[in-house]
Design a protein around this motif. Structure first.
Motif, PDB file in Angstrom:
ATOM      1  N   MET A 100       1.015  -0.801   0.274  1.00 15.62           N
ATOM      2  CA  MET A 100       0.147   0.076   0.161  1.00 15.62           C
ATOM      3  C   MET A 100       1.142   0.767  -0.032  1.00 15.62           C
ATOM      4  O   MET A 100       2.333   1.227   0.008  1.00 15.62           O
ATOM      5  CB  MET A 100      -0.783  -0.071   1.423  1.00 15.62           C
ATOM      6  N   SER A 101       0.569   2.394  -0.285  1.00 13.15           N
ATOM      7  CA  SER A 101       1.148   3.241  -0.685  1.00 13.15           C
ATOM      8  C   SER A 101       0.028   5.059  -0.676  1.00 13.15           C
ATOM      9  O   SER A 101      -0.363   4.361  -0.773  1.00 13.15           O
ATOM     10  CB  SER A 101       2.356   3.516  -1.637  1.00 13.15           C
ATOM     11  N   SER A 127      -1.113   6.717   1.763  1.00 12.03           N
ATOM     12  CA  SER A 127      -2.302   6.913   3.010  1.00 12.03           C
ATOM     13  C   SER A 127      -2.442   8.459   3.222  1.00 12.03           C
ATOM     14  O   SER A 127      -3.516   9.047   4.118  1.00 12.03           O
ATOM     15  CB  SER A 127      -2.433   5.585   4.429  1.00 12.03           C
ATOM     16  N   LEU A 149      -9.841   4.749   4.126  1.00 11.16           N
ATOM     17  CA  LEU A 149      -8.454   3.993   4.417  1.00 11.16           C
ATOM     18  C   LEU A 149      -8.997   2.943   5.499  1.00 11.16           C
ATOM     19  O   LEU A 149      -8.482   1.803   5.370  1.00 11.16           O
ATOM     20  CB  LEU A 149      -7.326   5.347   5.170  1.00 11.16           C
ATOM     21  N   ASN A 197     -10.284   0.020   3.079  1.00 10.14           N
ATOM     22  CA  ASN A 197      -8.973  -0.729   2.620  1.00 10.14           C
ATOM     23  C   ASN A 197      -8.174  -1.095   4.012  1.00 10.14           C
ATOM     24  O   ASN A 197      -7.892  -2.495   3.523  1.00 10.14           O
ATOM     25  CB  ASN A 197      -7.955   0.338   2.431  1.00 10.14           C
ATOM     26  N   PHE A 204       4.855  -0.323   3.596  1.00 11.14           N
ATOM     27  CA  PHE A 204       3.692   0.440   3.165  1.00 11.14           C
ATOM     28  C   PHE A 204       5.047   1.287   2.287  1.00 11.14           C
ATOM     29  O   PHE A 204       5.559   2.079   3.320  1.00 11.14           O
ATOM     30  CB  PHE A 204       3.458   1.506   4.575  1.00 11.14           C
ATOM     31  N   SER A 223      -3.818   4.210  -1.196  1.00  8.59           N
ATOM     32  CA  SER A 223      -4.534   4.105   0.354  1.00  8.59           C
ATOM     33  C   SER A 223      -5.556   5.304   0.938  1.00  8.59           C
ATOM     34  O   SER A 223      -6.820   3.938   1.447  1.00  8.59           O
ATOM     35  CB  SER A 223      -3.268   3.648   1.236  1.00  8.59           C
ATOM     36  N   TYR A 248     -10.140   3.273  -3.954  1.00  8.61           N
ATOM     37  CA  TYR A 248      -8.769   3.458  -2.849  1.00  8.61           C
ATOM     38  C   TYR A 248      -8.757   2.136  -2.634  1.00  8.61           C
ATOM     39  O   TYR A 248      -9.829   0.911  -3.318  1.00  8.61           O
ATOM     40  CB  TYR A 248      -9.675   3.552  -1.120  1.00  8.61           C
ATOM     41  N   HIS A 289      -5.230  -1.736  -2.579  1.00 10.61           N
ATOM     42  CA  HIS A 289      -4.000  -2.510  -2.533  1.00 10.61           C
ATOM     43  C   HIS A 289      -3.973  -3.378  -3.179  1.00 10.61           C
ATOM     44  O   HIS A 289      -4.395  -4.114  -4.329  1.00 10.61           O
ATOM     45  CB  HIS A 289      -3.689  -3.255  -1.005  1.00 10.61           C
TER      46      HIS A 289
END
Length: 596
Positions: free
Chosen positions: A158-159, A161, A217, A220, A234, A484, A537, A539
């Protein structure tokens, strides 16, 4: 290898994903005695790091139960005051429309409790308890398997957020992509405008997304937790400003607090993003004369995360290696290339236009230089350029991992190949000044040593690129997983408005959620209702399965999104975890390299 059972937070996921705080153990434990619930870091086959924060520093007691430690092991863990995590005057005075002033602020002091639990057995489940000021938190973790004794490993990446309290009430602009012509009206006063709002983007009024950043988020992370991953990558931009303490408070509220406890049972493998160097309301990137906001921002990242040693003490946590059974994850720091560069150094007549490309450039950010940073007292900046300590370390790790037959994944923040906002080099007229192209210098190493995939974020979109420099059919897959819980951007356009064609600057792009997953709307009988497709959103799930015979493994990479299901009145009634169409399968040879 037994899969871990789901915690109470994971039970909120599955097909229906409601919004709201956790109930039961996690919510009860996330009281003032625990500023941050216990969270897991630096997993290995023989140990793991457990960290939590309190607001008073009283010693807590950690007890681990399981095989190989005579049934249980118990120890006191003292708290250490971390003054760099205190709220500033600007944060205490901040007002956010829609929220009660100061309602998002925690206690004034943060004490860090952390310990390394070692001497454990590979591929084994353990229970742990943390007793703190009369309260008990119970969790569990799973050690990594031996590299030669394993069956299945699941990682999730994930990235971006970019957490902040404002995310509780903020709905981001929903940039139109393929199929968006059938969307409901974005005109002021329309049903969508009254329900979720609209805004102007690049001269065009567009819809705001139907979930707030906070809701996106939360859903997710709940879906991720339901998948019982072995670790979560992350890849940077965890918070909306590394120097903004409420951003960190929000991040851990979602991952080890009242809104979710994913990291209490799943270790985090984090990378530095550009936002981790940004002070937000506490000075941004500072000024050339004073870059202390950047120093303070990066100090917070170091306070929260403790990575394995990389041989350079001042670079600890910036870049490091994690071996999870047969999988090696190399985390790099893509924030400082040298020589320093900035877009203002290129006069208009020298700037590239269109799809012109003369090279990747040397620097991913024009916001501060090493000299400015060190003049403000910073000592942890790590150059990634060829010949630097990080470069030398990375090549040594790649060589070692290949000799050991490992499956290699690499993560860093600035995506090298991108069709989005940050896909252009510093000498291009449309550059953001934070383009990821300089990280392309690593591709020859990645292809030489058989890296299976590179995971990044930064452009806040979902994209996969494939680069095969020598044309032998075996190359490297590059992902941007920056969806994210913050922005939902589309591809860069040829012009300054949304009605111009995509710029298509990245010739290696194979798939984007923006252009490859067309929105499908039911337009019958009034207000259009989204049925499938679009940017959401999500992942990336990475499944590694052992295969019999002469091969080593099969790696399956699947992009997932949390689809908001709406009724005829546009109310979101639930979210569904759906796979995008771009499922990639990589067969891995016995030596750990991707097969042709």
């Amino acid at each position: 290898m037994h899969r871990r059972t789901r915690t109470c937070a994971a039970l909120l996921a599955a097909a229906l994903l409601p919004i709201g705080p956790l109930s039961g153990q996690a919510a009860a434990a996330a009281q003032p005695d625990f500023r941050i619930l216990p969270y897991l870091q630096s997993p290995s086959s023989s140990g793991i790091t457990i960290t939590w924060f309190t607001d008073d520093g009283h010693p807590g007691r950690l007890t681990v139960h399981g095989p190989g430690i005579h049934g249980r092991r118990s120890s006191k863990v003292a708290g250490e005051l971390r003054p760099e995590l205190a709220h500033t005057a600007a944060e205490l005075a901040q007002e956010i429309p829609g929220l009660e002033q100061g309602s998002w602020l925690g206690e004034p002091d943060s004490y860090k409790h952390t310990t390394r639990v070692s001497g454990l057995r590979p591929g084994t489940s353990y229970h742990y308890t943390v007793e703190q000021d009369g309260r008990t938190f119970r969790g569990r973790f799973h050690t990594a398997p031996d590299a030669d004794r394993w069956r299945h490993i699941r990682l999730i990446a994930m990235s971006d957020s970019e957490t902040e309290p404002r995310g509780r009430v903020q709905r981001r602009e929903w940039a139109p992509g393929a199929g968006a012509a059938a969307r409901p009206s974005a005109e002021p006063g329309s049903l969508w405008d009254r329900t979720y709002g609209t805004t102007v983007l690049s001269g065009t009024r567009v819809l705001r997304y139907p979930l707030t950043e906070d809701e996106g988020l939360h859903r997710n992370l709940a879906a991720v937790q339901d998948r019982s991953p072995d670790a979560v990558l992350f890849t940077g931009d965890l918070v909306q400003g590394g120097g903004y303490q409420p951003g960190w408070d929000e991040f851990f509220r979602h991952t080890a607090g009242s809104a979710g406890d994913l990291l209490s049972g799943v270790p985090i493998i984090p990378a530095f993003g550009n936002w981790e160097s940004f002070g937000a309301i506490n000075g941004g990137y500072g000024t050339p004369e004073d870059r202390s906001p950047v120093v303070r921002s990066r100090a917070k990242f170091h306070a929260y995360f403790d990575a394995p040693d990389n041989g350079t003490p001042e670079h600890r946590d910036n870049y490091y290696r994690i071996d999870y059974g047969p999988v090696t994850v190399l985390t790099l720091d893509s924030n400082n290339g040298e020589p320093d560069d900035r877009k203002a150094d290129y006069p208009p007549e020298q700037k590239l236009t269109g799809r012109e490309y003369t090279g990747p450039g040397t620097d991913t950010q024009e916001n501060f230089t090493r000299a400015e940073y060190e003049a403000a007292g910073g000592r942890d900046l790590s150059d990634y350029s060829p010949g630097s300590r990080q470069w030398t370390w990375a090549e040594e790790q790649l060589r070692d991992a290949r000799a050991a037959g490992q499956i290699v994944l690499v993560q860093f923040h600035h995506v090298p190949y991108s069709s989005g906002e940050h896909g252009l080099p510093m000498n291009h007229a449309l550059t953001s000044g934070q383009g990821g192209t300089p990280m392309r210098v690593y591709h020859p190493l990645f292809e030489k040593y058989g890296v299976a995939a590179v995971i990044s974020g930064h452009s806040e979109m979902f994209e996969r690129s494939f680069v095969d420099a020598d044309g032998d059919g075996t190359g490297v897959h590059y992902y941007d997983v920056g969806v994210s819980g913050d922005g939902l951007r589309g591809v860069r356009r040829e012009g300054s408005t949304l009605d111009t064609p995509p710029l298509a600057y990245n010739p290696f792009s194979k798939w984007t959620a923006d252009q490859s997953e067309a929105e499908v709307w039911d337009t019958a009988g009034g207000t259009p209702r989204l049925l499938s497709g679009g940017k959401h959103y999500g992942h990336l799930e990475i499944d590694v399965d052992r295969v019999p015979g002469g091969g080593k493994a099969r790696v399956t990479l699947t992009p997932f999104h949390l689809f908001p299901v709406m009724d005829g009145s546009l109310n979101v009634v639930r979210s569904e975890r759906r796979a995008y169409s771009d499922r990639v399968v990589i067969d891995v040879a016995a030596d750990g390299t991707p097969a042709s």
